[in-house]
Scaffold this active site. Structure first.
Site, PDB file in Angstrom:
ATOM      1  N   CYS A  75      -4.987   5.594  -4.416  1.00 51.10           N
ATOM      2  CA  CYS A  75      -5.140   4.000  -4.097  1.00 51.10           C
ATOM      3  C   CYS A  75      -3.401   4.684  -5.038  1.00 51.10           C
ATOM      4  CB  CYS A  75      -5.167   3.304  -4.974  1.00 51.10           C
ATOM      5  SG  CYS A  75      -4.374   1.352  -4.411  1.00 51.10           S
ATOM      6  N   CYS A  83       0.960  -1.242   0.071  1.00 49.52           N
ATOM      7  CA  CYS A  83       0.097  -0.026   0.379  1.00 49.52           C
ATOM      8  C   CYS A  83       1.192   1.232  -0.449  1.00 49.52           C
ATOM      9  CB  CYS A  83      -0.816  -0.124   1.346  1.00 49.52           C
ATOM     10  SG  CYS A  83      -2.097   1.360   1.629  1.00 49.52           S
TER      11      CYS A  83
END
Length: 270
Positions: A210, A74
């Site tokens: 993202c 992430c």
């Protein structure tokens, strides 16, 4: 048992961070992750981040999506963790070792490693070309697949299709060809070094930003000459990321913020 947490976000992609490098660990399971991430009855977040000791890096970062499944990387969370540390940091993830550098108290640069394009690196269910894939869904063009810590399928589309992400992406994500799941992105080339991006994340759905998807879309646009120069500005609903790639590792630069701190009783979410 009361457990402390830190709420942070990177461009609106939000996290509950549990620092378990000392003290008794929270006894996590999939159900507890879902309960903590729930926006009505829990703390609320896209991902739960767990920091643990590491023998290979300064710390280990585990990432759990809101559905309880564990992710491999992430980028937004890596920036948040770097700023939380207040210094340069090496981070062990399930997707590999990454390095982050604090630029100031609000922004960080993360070296996300080398992108991988082979079908079994994504991974896909069977051998095929990934640039683009020779299959598609609905009226979409064939997607390009790449692994940047997480698997990504990127569709280059016109502006109106960006707004159809919620309608079209779930069928792509559910296809068994992506047998470990996939993050689905719709990208539009908005200028010589600018992309507009919308992302349907594996295990979280539509998110405001993202980091790994921004890296994936920028790398693919540069690799296939849709963009002419690096770095690339990737515009997402939560804000912009700067992605640099010249054929080696991918550098992602952007902001992250702490929102608040608190504690919770683990018995309430068991």
């Amino acid at each position: 048992m009361r457990a402390p947490f830190i709420k942070m976000h990177g461009l609106g992609n939000d996290f509950v961070i549990l620092d378990q490098r000392s003290g008794p660990p929270v006894p996590l399971n999939g159900g507890m992750v879902q309960a903590l991430c729930h926006r009505t009855t829990g703390i609320g977040c896209d991902q739960l981040i767990v920091l643990e000791p590491s023998s290979a890096a300064d710390l280990r970062m585990r990432i759990f999506n809101a559905d309880g499944d564990e992710a491999r990387a992430c980028g937004n969370a890596a920036r948040a963790v770097c700023l939380l540390q207040g210094c340069d940091v090496s981070i062990e993830t399930a997707g590999g070792l990454i390095h982050a550098r604090a630029l100031d108290d609000a922004a960080a640069e993360v070296d996300m490693g080398r992108p991988r394009f082979a079908w079994d690196d994504i991974p896909l269910g069977y051998a095929m070309d990934t640039q683009p894939m020779p299959i598609t869904w609905h009226d979409l063009p064939g997607p390009f697949a790449v692994n940047v810590g997480n698997p990504h399928a990127v569709f280059f589309v016109d502006p109106p299709t960006l707004d159809r992400l919620g309608e079209l992406a779930p069928a792509v994500q559910a296809d068994p060809v992506f047998h470990e799941g996939v993050n689905v992105s719709f990208a539009h080339v908005a200028g010589p070094a600018t992309l507009n991006l919308r992302v349907w994340e594996r295990g979280a759905g539509a998110t405001l930003a993202c980091g790994t998807a921004a890296c994936a879309a920028a790398v693919l646009a540069l690799r296939h000459k849709r963009l002419v120069s690096s770095p690339v500005t990737v515009q997402q609903p939560g804000g912009d990321l700067r992605i640099a790639w010249t054929g080696d590792t991918v550098l992602m630069t952007g902001a992250a913020r702490e929102t608040f701190r608190g504690t919770f009783d683990t018995r309430d979410f068991a």
